[in-house]
Design a protein around this motif. Structure first.
Motif, PDB file in Angstrom:
ATOM      1  N   ILE A 195      -6.345   9.741  -4.388  1.00  9.41           N
ATOM      2  CA  ILE A 195      -5.796   9.926  -2.896  1.00  9.41           C
ATOM      3  C   ILE A 195      -6.527  10.818  -2.183  1.00  9.41           C
ATOM      4  CG2 ILE A 195      -3.739  10.337  -1.483  1.00  9.41           C
ATOM      5  CD1 ILE A 195      -3.537   8.084  -3.096  1.00  9.41           C
ATOM      6  N   SER A 216      -7.662  -3.772  -3.500  1.00 13.23           N
ATOM      7  CA  SER A 216      -5.997  -3.530  -3.499  1.00 13.23           C
ATOM      8  C   SER A 216      -5.621  -3.315  -2.209  1.00 13.23           C
ATOM      9  CB  SER A 216      -5.938  -2.472  -4.650  1.00 13.23           C
ATOM     10  OG  SER A 216      -6.273  -1.200  -3.891  1.00 13.23           O
ATOM     11  N   MET A 248       2.328   1.632  -3.480  1.00 11.84           N
ATOM     12  CA  MET A 248       1.442   2.144  -4.138  1.00 11.84           C
ATOM     13  C   MET A 248       0.921   3.906  -4.039  1.00 11.84           C
ATOM     14  SD  MET A 248      -1.160  -0.841  -4.391  1.00 11.84           S
ATOM     15  CE  MET A 248      -2.370  -0.172  -5.470  1.00 11.84           C
ATOM     16  N   LEU A 249       1.090   4.099  -2.682  1.00  8.54           N
ATOM     17  CA  LEU A 249       0.957   5.363  -2.409  1.00  8.54           C
ATOM     18  C   LEU A 249       2.065   6.469  -3.031  1.00  8.54           C
ATOM     19  CD1 LEU A 249      -0.972   7.717  -1.048  1.00  8.54           C
ATOM     20  CD2 LEU A 249       0.262   6.897   0.993  1.00  8.54           C
ATOM     21  N   ASN A 250       3.169   5.958  -2.782  1.00  6.17           N
ATOM     22  CA  ASN A 250       4.444   6.644  -3.012  1.00  6.17           C
ATOM     23  C   ASN A 250       4.431   6.661  -4.534  1.00  6.17           C
ATOM     24  OD1 ASN A 250       6.949   7.754  -2.226  1.00  6.17           O
ATOM     25  ND2 ASN A 250       7.674   6.068  -3.619  1.00  6.17           N
ATOM     26  N   TYR A 259      -5.669  -0.005   3.031  1.00  3.11           N
ATOM     27  CA  TYR A 259      -4.915   1.181   3.878  1.00  3.11           C
ATOM     28  C   TYR A 259      -5.982   2.198   3.869  1.00  3.11           C
ATOM     29  CZ  TYR A 259      -0.384   2.738   5.520  1.00  3.11           C
ATOM     30  OH  TYR A 259       0.929   3.143   6.134  1.00  3.11           O
ATOM     31  N   ALA A 260      -6.721   2.433   3.102  1.00  2.00           N
ATOM     32  CA  ALA A 260      -7.796   3.510   3.018  1.00  2.00           C
ATOM     33  C   ALA A 260      -8.963   3.201   4.028  1.00  2.00           C
ATOM     34  CB  ALA A 260      -8.313   4.033   1.761  1.00  2.00           C
ATOM     35  N   LEU A 319      -3.892  -0.559  -1.208  1.00  2.00           N
ATOM     36  CA  LEU A 319      -4.067   0.687  -1.048  1.00  2.00           C
ATOM     37  C   LEU A 319      -5.583   1.065  -0.647  1.00  2.00           C
ATOM     38  CD1 LEU A 319      -2.652   3.353  -1.396  1.00  2.00           C
ATOM     39  CD2 LEU A 319      -3.620   3.933  -3.662  1.00  2.00           C
ATOM     40  N   GLU A 320      -6.443   0.405  -1.284  1.00  2.00           N
ATOM     41  CA  GLU A 320      -7.762   0.520  -0.790  1.00  2.00           C
ATOM     42  C   GLU A 320      -8.042  -0.040   0.684  1.00  2.00           C
ATOM     43  OE1 GLU A 320     -10.712  -0.789  -3.438  1.00  2.00           O
ATOM     44  OE2 GLU A 320     -10.113   0.859  -5.008  1.00  2.00           O
ATOM     45  N   ALA A 348       0.968  -1.050  -0.084  1.00  2.00           N
ATOM     46  CA  ALA A 348       0.091  -0.059  -0.098  1.00  2.00           C
ATOM     47  C   ALA A 348       0.868   1.232  -0.142  1.00  2.00           C
ATOM     48  CB  ALA A 348      -0.981  -0.088   1.199  1.00  2.00           C
ATOM     49  N   ASN A 349       1.976   1.246   0.752  1.00  2.00           N
ATOM     50  CA  ASN A 349       2.922   2.301   0.879  1.00  2.00           C
ATOM     51  C   ASN A 349       3.733   2.676  -0.368  1.00  2.00           C
ATOM     52  OD1 ASN A 349       3.017   3.639   3.627  1.00  2.00           O
ATOM     53  ND2 ASN A 349       2.805   1.904   4.294  1.00  2.00           N
ATOM     54  N   LYS A 368      -9.952   8.877  -1.530  1.00  2.00           N
ATOM     55  CA  LYS A 368      -9.973   7.725  -0.742  1.00  2.00           C
ATOM     56  C   LYS A 368      -9.536   7.947   0.491  1.00  2.00           C
ATOM     57  CE  LYS A 368     -11.079   4.081  -3.166  1.00  2.00           C
ATOM     58  NZ  LYS A 368     -12.209   3.294  -2.796  1.00  2.00           N
TER      59      LYS A 368
END
Length: 502
Positions: A243, A307, A229-231, A312-313, A309-310, A226-227, A246
């Motif tokens: 971002i 995913s 992907m965010l990065n 993580y959100a 990232l989702e 997740a980090n 989410k």
């Protein structure tokens, strides 16, 4: 608009409305024991010197303290709970393991609030010029002055033995008090205390990672993905609107503002770090106590969420809702402006004061600055040291901090501290144990390491839900106190080994 910071305010993980979620030290409020009626708590005031190390400075101020005499019998010991980096809570005067010990040993109990935190105001405001009087040396001298003065005020026998108690930062003070003033303090219980001052506390997130991995290794994998992907999104400066939506950001993210980006990464990492640090302790019930590291890892490994990232959100959503917040604030300028407020009336005064101590004495900055790090690479040490200069003035730079950290370590001896009759207690889940005494290194001290418990867990009242190893640890602390209270100052028991409870 509301935003939130989890700050080092007395071992507490406070929901205060300041710039970001920041996990520090802290002691929360205890649940009241069901089997004992709470006694009325009265505030008393002790006239204290402003500067203990300048005989020509005659200024004084009134320091707040409380007393519990319900278990006291003539000849009993004196228990002293040391206040930490937030306003003193009256709940501790009636509750906690130390009060349970007081009932066993017929002790009178005092709780003393730390200078510059809480209701005692040593100076007219918390300006940088006045914060020069905020230091561990002054705080320890306050304690010594209080003990000497209290003996006379309450006609305490010179033969009565004083036992110091503290958790987190105040746990460090308990050990240092025994070392610096051994003629006043007979013994100490030092819980979850970081004795080693360190600027780059990169070990913090390693312990968090280990705790999450112990429950579910896949949880750590998903957080790392997740980090990453965010990065990638932020580095490409594309899909920023995704971002914003989410993670429910209060303001649109400017991907080119590195400090805002750092705060965002710190905030999202704090969702996990704060829960791990205080996982399943017995603090005063609140919404976040209902969330455990298992709760968050179950979200991160939920295959029905598309995913990493989702996921993580989704964790961030859960943390926002648990604190009745509608959006995530990550703006660096908001944090700096709040920390610049020098008024005692500021609801975030303790945050300013504690940050000052980290900038001058401790460091303790939880960094994450490697590409392969679970929580990303956006939290280098200079992010924190730069903030010191922005809040308190340009002279508060990395060089001043380095000298301050060195001074703290050679003043108190870091993990080579030389003292006797101190029991150090740490939990394996607590990230702060990485800077603490988890193995006995000096004679006539003890280290207790409790597998599976979090920050200051042994200090809270006993509960039926306590892990067996926590119950054993409390009993072992009591055994040491029994030993130390029945021996004279010149006849110590033999050197103690590290006690580990699995």
């Amino acid at each position: 608009m509301r935003f939130i910071i989890y700050a080092l305010l007395g071992c507490v993980w406070w929901d205060v409305t300041t710039g970001a979620r920041r996990i520090k030290l802290g002691l929360g409020e205890p649940n009241s024991p069901e089997t004992r009626n709470a006694q009325p708590v009265v505030d008393y005031w002790f006239q204290q010197k402003l500067d203990h190390f300048n005989a020509t400075d005659k200024r004084t101020w009134k320091q707040r303290y409380q007393i519990n005499e319900q278990f006291y019998k003539s000849g009993g010991p004196v228990f002293l709970m040391i206040g930490g980096e937030d306003k003193m809570s009256s709940k501790w005067t009636n509750s906690g393991a130390w009060i349970e010990y007081a009932g066993e040993f017929n002790a009178v109990c005092f709780q003393l609030e730390h200078r510059f935190y809480g209701d005692g105001h040593p100076t007219e405001d918390a300006s940088t010029a006045n914060l020069v009087y905020l230091s561990t040396e002054q705080a320890l001298a306050d304690l010594a002055e209080f003990m000497v003065g209290t003996k006379a005020t309450y006609n305490i026998s010179p033969e009565s033995k004083w036992i110091a108690f503290g958790g987190s930062y105040s746990g460090s003070l308990a050990a240092w008090l025994r070392m610096k003033y051994p003629h006043l303090v007979h013994a100490a219980v030092s819980s979850s205390a970081p004795l080693l001052a360190k600027i780059d506390f990169h070990e913090y997130y390693k312990v968090v990672e280990g705790a999450l991995s112990t429950y579910k290794p896949a949880c750590v994998t998903q957080i790392k993905l997740a980090n990453q992907m965010l990065n990638a999104i932020i580095e490409s400066d594309k899909e920023i609107k995704y971002i914003n939506k989410k993670f429910k950001l209060c303001d649109p993210l400017n991907a080119k503002n590195n400090k805002d980006v750092s705060i965002l990464f710190e905030t999202l990492a704090g969702n996990f770090a704060g829960i791990v640090q205080y996982n399943k302790d017995n603090r005063l019930s609140n919404r976040t106590n209902e969330i455990t590291l298992e709760t968050l890892c179950d979200i991160m490994t939920n295959e029905s969420i598309a995913s990493p990232l989702e996921k993580y959100a989704a964790v961030n959503d859960r943390m926002l809702s648990s604190n009745n917040l509608t959006c995530t604030d990550y703006v660096y300028e908001n944090t700096v402006n709040i920390l610049k407020n020098i008024s005692w009336e500021s609801p975030y005064a303790s945050s300013r004061q504690w940050t000052y101590q980290t900038c001058t004495e401790f460091g303790f900055y939880q960094t994450s600055n490697q590409d392969e790090h679970v929580f990303g690479s956006k939290l280098p040490v200079n992010f924190f040291t730069d903030m010191c200069a922005e809040v308190y003035g340009e002279k508060f730079d990395a060089d001043l901090l380095a000298k301050g950290v060195d001074r703290t370590n050679w003043t108190y001896g870091e993990l080579n501290i030389k003292e006797t009759r101190v029991v150090y207690v740490h939990g394996s889940v607590d990230p702060w144990h990485a800077l603490g005494m988890t193995r006995t290194k000096t004679v006539k001290t003890a280290a207790i390491f409790i597998v599976g418990t979090a920050h200051c867990a042994n200090m809270y009242p006993s509960a039926t839900t306590d892990l067996p190893q926590l119950t054993k640890a409390r009993a072992t602390i009591k055994a040491f106190l029994t030993d130390w209270l029945t021996i004279s100052d010149d006849l110590d028991s033999a050197n103690q080994e590290t006690v580990r409870f699995d």
